[in-house]
Design a protein around this motif. Structure first.
Motif, PDB file in Angstrom:
ATOM      1  N   ALA A 239      55.567  46.954  48.021  1.00  0.00           N
ATOM      2  CA  ALA A 239      55.713  46.653  49.442  1.00  0.00           C
ATOM      3  C   ALA A 239      54.400  46.149  50.036  1.00  0.00           C
ATOM      4  N   LEU A 240      53.300  46.780  49.652  1.00  0.00           N
ATOM      5  CA  LEU A 240      51.991  46.356  50.164  1.00  0.00           C
ATOM      6  C   LEU A 240      51.611  44.976  49.639  1.00  0.00           C
ATOM      7  N   ASP A 241      51.919  44.695  48.369  1.00  0.00           N
ATOM      8  CA  ASP A 241      51.607  43.378  47.808  1.00  0.00           C
ATOM      9  C   ASP A 241      52.429  42.283  48.486  1.00  0.00           C
ATOM     10  N   LEU A 242      53.723  42.546  48.685  1.00  0.00           N
ATOM     11  CA  LEU A 242      54.582  41.546  49.339  1.00  0.00           C
ATOM     12  C   LEU A 242      54.105  41.273  50.759  1.00  0.00           C
ATOM     13  N   ALA A 243      53.729  42.324  51.468  1.00  0.00           N
ATOM     14  CA  ALA A 243      53.265  42.149  52.851  1.00  0.00           C
ATOM     15  C   ALA A 243      51.940  41.394  52.885  1.00  0.00           C
ATOM     16  N   ALA A 244      51.018  41.727  51.955  1.00  0.00           N
ATOM     17  CA  ALA A 244      49.721  41.047  51.931  1.00  0.00           C
ATOM     18  C   ALA A 244      49.883  39.558  51.709  1.00  0.00           C
TER      19      ALA A 244
END
Length: 362
Positions: free
Chosen positions: A129-134
């Motif tokens: 989730a953090l990678d997709l958002a970044a």
């Protein structure tokens, strides 16, 4: 490729056609964030975007992954209510793990159909989730970090955002479209009652069909992806939308009641081609010799022998190329005595670009 919803044994009384203010707000927010997908809404998107206060526009940008490239499942209620406030109240009753997991599923991942653990409890889902958002920007990354650290406070922030959208533009928009959506839902309900589910499904979209055999009963949604879910005897909800075309959204996540959001009937949608048909047509015209043959057939009808003579190939070779074009629906033929004349269906070819675009956006 398709999304299949198994409805074996589901009584017709549990199949509902009903407008949803929350789902329509989600569709409207998508149109604002991706106006190029919705050329017919150009006037509305331009006017509404210009009237947004900068502070509200900034907040919408911060959370837009929930409706931009994909539609978060929390925006597709299986039990529509009369008002947006009631549907937001229903969202408030959802537990944090379910809410955050659905809100942060922001890509058309192959894992969607299998179910992805909530990032609140699963480290791998959290990193994803953090990678997709970044990848979507620093504002989106900060928002996701905040939701993971403080789900309760961030959920309240999202509710205020949607309520502010309602105050700024959606309440007036909903009053204009709700009558049309309710009328469409009543029409589909009557079709279901009087003529049966097959007719109701066919009226929803030409990209949907009902399949019945010894294995059961299924609704198949023509999509550029694979997916499967079961209504499991509970319910199936159809949500009409005035903002949706060309998208046909199917919620099929494990553990969720299936929901289909469909655009209200339009002339453009009625002429849409299936994903398989678009694939056949693109492959047919991609071959260099078939493209040259199309050049001749676009100018007028020709026989197989004429085409063979023009391009210096044998009649059997021409026949094989013509068979591919005909199977793709790109040719018309007519017989004159012992001659068969072939001609390019220019109207079908002219729609190929828009059919391709719709198939990838559907």
């Amino acid at each position: 490729m398709s999304v299949t919803i198994d409805i074996t044994g589901l009584p017709h009384e549990r199949i509902a056609f009903c407008p949803s203010p929350l789902a329509e707000l989600g569709a409207a927010l998508h149109a604002l964030s991706e106006p190029a997908h919705h050329a017919r809404l150009h006037g509305w998107t331009t006017t509404t975007s210009a009237a947004l206060k900068p502070e509200l526009a900034d907040r919408l940008h911060e959370a837009d992954f929930m409706w931009r490239s994909t539609r978060s499942d929390i925006l597709l209620p299986a039990q529509p209510r009369e008002t947006l406030a009631e549907e937001l109240d229903d969202l408030d009753r959802m537990d944090d793990e379910t809410y955050v997991g659905a809100a942060l599923e922001i890509s058309c991942s192959s894992q969607y159909a299998n179910g992805v653990p909530s990032p609140l409890v699963d480290p791998r889902s959290r990193r994803r989730a953090l990678d997709l958002a970044a990848a979507r920007g620093p504002r989106q990354a900060a928002f996701v970090e905040r939701m993971l650290a403080d789900p309760t406070g961030t959920r309240a922030w999202v509710r205020r955002l949607l309520e502010d959208c309602d105050d700024a533009f959606f309440a007036d928009t909903w009053q204009r479209v709700r009558v049309q959506l309710a009328a469409d839902a009543r029409h589909k309900t009557e079709l279901l009652r009087r003529k049966g589910l097959a007719d109701a499904v066919a009226a929803v979209s030409p990209a949907m069909s009902l399949e019945e055999d010894e294995r059961g009963t299924r609704i198949v949604v023509d999509k550029l992806m694979h997916g499967w879910t079961s209504a499991d005897g509970s319910a199936l909800t159809f949500l009409p939308t005035a903002f949706g075309w060309p998208h046909l959204v199917a919620l099929h996540a494990p553990g969720w009641k299936p929901v289909i959001q469909y655009p209200v009937s339009t002339r453009e949608l009625a002429g849409s081609a299936s994903v398989e048909t678009v694939k056949l047509r693109l492959e047919a015209v991609a071959h260099p010799m078939r493209m040259r043959i199309c050049r001749s057939l676009a100018r007028g009808p020709s026989t197989t022998s004429e085409l063979a003579d023009t391009y210096g190939i044998t009649p059997p070779e021409v026949s094989r190329h013509l068979a591919v074009l005909k199977k793709a629906g790109l040719l018309t033929t007519q017989r004159r005595g012992r001659y068969v004349l072939h001609q390019l269906d220019v109207a079908v070819v002219a729609r190929l670009g828009s059919d391709f675009l719709e198939s990838v956006l559907r």
